[in-house]
Design a protein around this motif. Structure first.
Motif, PDB file in Angstrom:
ATOM      1  N   ARG A  77      -9.786   0.884   0.595  1.00 12.01           N
ATOM      2  CA  ARG A  77      -9.967   1.622  -0.656  1.00 12.01           C
ATOM      3  C   ARG A  77      -8.719   2.413  -1.069  1.00 12.01           C
ATOM      4  O   ARG A  77      -8.751   3.127  -2.062  1.00 12.01           O
ATOM      5  CB  ARG A  77     -11.156   2.558  -0.544  1.00 12.01           C
ATOM      6  N   THR A  78      -7.648   2.285  -0.306  1.00 12.61           N
ATOM      7  CA  THR A  78      -6.442   3.054  -0.626  1.00 12.61           C
ATOM      8  C   THR A  78      -5.611   2.410  -1.731  1.00 12.61           C
ATOM      9  O   THR A  78      -4.689   3.047  -2.239  1.00 12.61           O
ATOM     10  CB  THR A  78      -5.567   3.240   0.626  1.00 12.61           C
ATOM     11  N   GLY A  79      -5.927   1.166  -2.071  1.00  9.19           N
ATOM     12  CA  GLY A  79      -5.233   0.497  -3.175  1.00  9.19           C
ATOM     13  C   GLY A  79      -3.750   0.377  -2.933  1.00  9.19           C
ATOM     14  O   GLY A  79      -3.317  -0.199  -1.944  1.00  9.19           O
ATOM     15  N   ARG A  80      -2.953   0.954  -3.813  1.00  9.98           N
ATOM     16  CA  ARG A  80      -1.499   0.829  -3.699  1.00  9.98           C
ATOM     17  C   ARG A  80      -0.937   1.641  -2.535  1.00  9.98           C
ATOM     18  O   ARG A  80       0.227   1.509  -2.189  1.00  9.98           O
ATOM     19  CB  ARG A  80      -0.828   1.229  -5.003  1.00  9.98           C
ATOM     20  N   PHE A  81      -1.763   2.486  -1.929  1.00  6.53           N
ATOM     21  CA  PHE A  81      -1.327   3.279  -0.778  1.00  6.53           C
ATOM     22  C   PHE A  81      -1.722   2.628   0.548  1.00  6.53           C
ATOM     23  O   PHE A  81      -1.715   3.271   1.592  1.00  6.53           O
ATOM     24  CB  PHE A  81      -1.906   4.696  -0.851  1.00  6.53           C
ATOM     25  N   ARG A  82      -2.065   1.345   0.481  1.00  7.29           N
ATOM     26  CA  ARG A  82      -2.492   0.657   1.704  1.00  7.29           C
ATOM     27  C   ARG A  82      -1.395   0.639   2.765  1.00  7.29           C
ATOM     28  O   ARG A  82      -1.651   0.887   3.933  1.00  7.29           O
ATOM     29  CB  ARG A  82      -2.944  -0.764   1.404  1.00  7.29           C
ATOM     30  N   MET A  83      -0.174   0.310   2.362  1.00  2.00           N
ATOM     31  CA  MET A  83       0.923   0.237   3.338  1.00  2.00           C
ATOM     32  C   MET A  83       1.168   1.596   4.008  1.00  2.00           C
ATOM     33  O   MET A  83       1.288   1.645   5.236  1.00  2.00           O
ATOM     34  CB  MET A  83       2.202  -0.296   2.693  1.00  2.00           C
ATOM     35  N   PRO A  84       1.229   2.702   3.252  1.00  2.00           N
ATOM     36  CA  PRO A  84       1.376   3.996   3.935  1.00  2.00           C
ATOM     37  C   PRO A  84       0.185   4.315   4.853  1.00  2.00           C
ATOM     38  O   PRO A  84       0.372   4.877   5.933  1.00  2.00           O
ATOM     39  CB  PRO A  84       1.465   5.006   2.793  1.00  2.00           C
ATOM     40  N   ALA A  85      -1.017   3.930   4.442  1.00  2.00           N
ATOM     41  CA  ALA A  85      -2.191   4.159   5.291  1.00  2.00           C
ATOM     42  C   ALA A  85      -2.096   3.332   6.569  1.00  2.00           C
ATOM     43  O   ALA A  85      -2.390   3.833   7.665  1.00  2.00           O
ATOM     44  CB  ALA A  85      -3.472   3.833   4.519  1.00  2.00           C
ATOM     45  N   GLU A  86      -1.684   2.083   6.442  1.00  2.00           N
ATOM     46  CA  GLU A  86      -1.487   1.239   7.632  1.00  2.00           C
ATOM     47  C   GLU A  86      -0.421   1.840   8.533  1.00  2.00           C
ATOM     48  O   GLU A  86      -0.554   1.832   9.753  1.00  2.00           O
ATOM     49  CB  GLU A  86      -1.082  -0.184   7.223  1.00  2.00           C
ATOM     50  N   PHE A  87       0.633   2.371   7.927  1.00  2.00           N
ATOM     51  CA  PHE A  87       1.706   3.004   8.691  1.00  2.00           C
ATOM     52  C   PHE A  87       1.169   4.174   9.511  1.00  2.00           C
ATOM     53  O   PHE A  87       1.449   4.292  10.704  1.00  2.00           O
ATOM     54  CB  PHE A  87       2.828   3.473   7.748  1.00  2.00           C
ATOM     55  N   VAL A  88       0.385   5.028   8.878  1.00  2.00           N
ATOM     56  CA  VAL A  88      -0.182   6.188   9.572  1.00  2.00           C
ATOM     57  C   VAL A  88      -1.092   5.729  10.713  1.00  2.00           C
ATOM     58  O   VAL A  88      -1.014   6.244  11.835  1.00  2.00           O
ATOM     59  CB  VAL A  88      -0.940   7.110   8.585  1.00  2.00           C
ATOM     60  N   VAL A  89      -1.940   4.750  10.443  1.00  6.88           N
ATOM     61  CA  VAL A  89      -2.868   4.251  11.459  1.00  6.88           C
ATOM     62  C   VAL A  89      -2.093   3.651  12.633  1.00  6.88           C
ATOM     63  O   VAL A  89      -2.423   3.905  13.795  1.00  6.88           O
ATOM     64  CB  VAL A  89      -3.843   3.218  10.837  1.00  6.88           C
TER      65      VAL A  89
END
Length: 174
Positions: A77-89
């Motif tokens: 559900r992060t949309g365009r922020f998926r890559m930063p969310a994946e990075f954090v995870v």
């Protein structure tokens, strides 16, 4: 480098599978032994050690192939922020797995240093049954770092692409 890492992940998974076979053989030996009135000494200890090895060694391979349980509800559900969310995870996963690897190496080193022995019917240096924990967790930390580098290069991590391929295959078999 990719081939070497994939071989390391696959080799650790094969080693984990070998321990599953050992568990099965021990169970068969115990069943047969009961029928013949023979006790298989140390089977419980070896089975317990094999369960730990079978659990830790294939972690990196299953991670790279998208077979770990992941809660993707938020990330999707992060949309365009998926890559930063994946990075954090991935950073959190690398920290936790790295800490596990460090702690388990320290545990094995202490067992070697203090010459700890196993307790039970089989007397071995304790580091021998413990060694699968630091090996499995270190290889998993390498796999997470591998996917973190992949993500930083602008490509989707292996667990995402593998699960997408699996979804495509599953949709064709329905």
């Amino acid at each position: 480098m990719r081939k070497v890492l994939n071989n390391v992940y696959f080799g650790a998974a094969l080693l984990g599978a070998l321990f599953i076979v050992i568990i099965g053989l021990l169970i068969c030996a115990q069943v047969l032994g009961r029928q013949l009135g023979v006790q298989v000494k140390g089977a419980d200890e070896i089975t317990a050690w094999s369960v730990v090895a079978a659990g830790f060694l294939p972690l990196a391979y299953t991670f790279r192939n998208g077979r770990h349980i992941r809660v993707t509800l938020l990330i999707e559900r992060t949309g365009r922020f998926r890559m930063p969310a994946e990075f954090v995870v991935l950073c959190i996963g690398l920290y936790l797995t790295g800490y596990l690897a460090y702690s388990s190496v320290d545990m094995v080193w202490d067992s070697i240093r203090f010459e700890d022995q196993t307790q039970g019917l089989i007397n071995l240096p304790l580091w021998i049954p413990q060694i699968s924990i630091p090996i499995g967790s270190t290889v998993l930390a390498i796999a997470i770092l591998d996917d973190l580098v992949t993500l930083l290069r602008g490509t989707l991590p292996s667990y995402v692409t593998s699960s997408r391929q699996k979804d495509r295959l599953d949709s064709h078999t329905d």
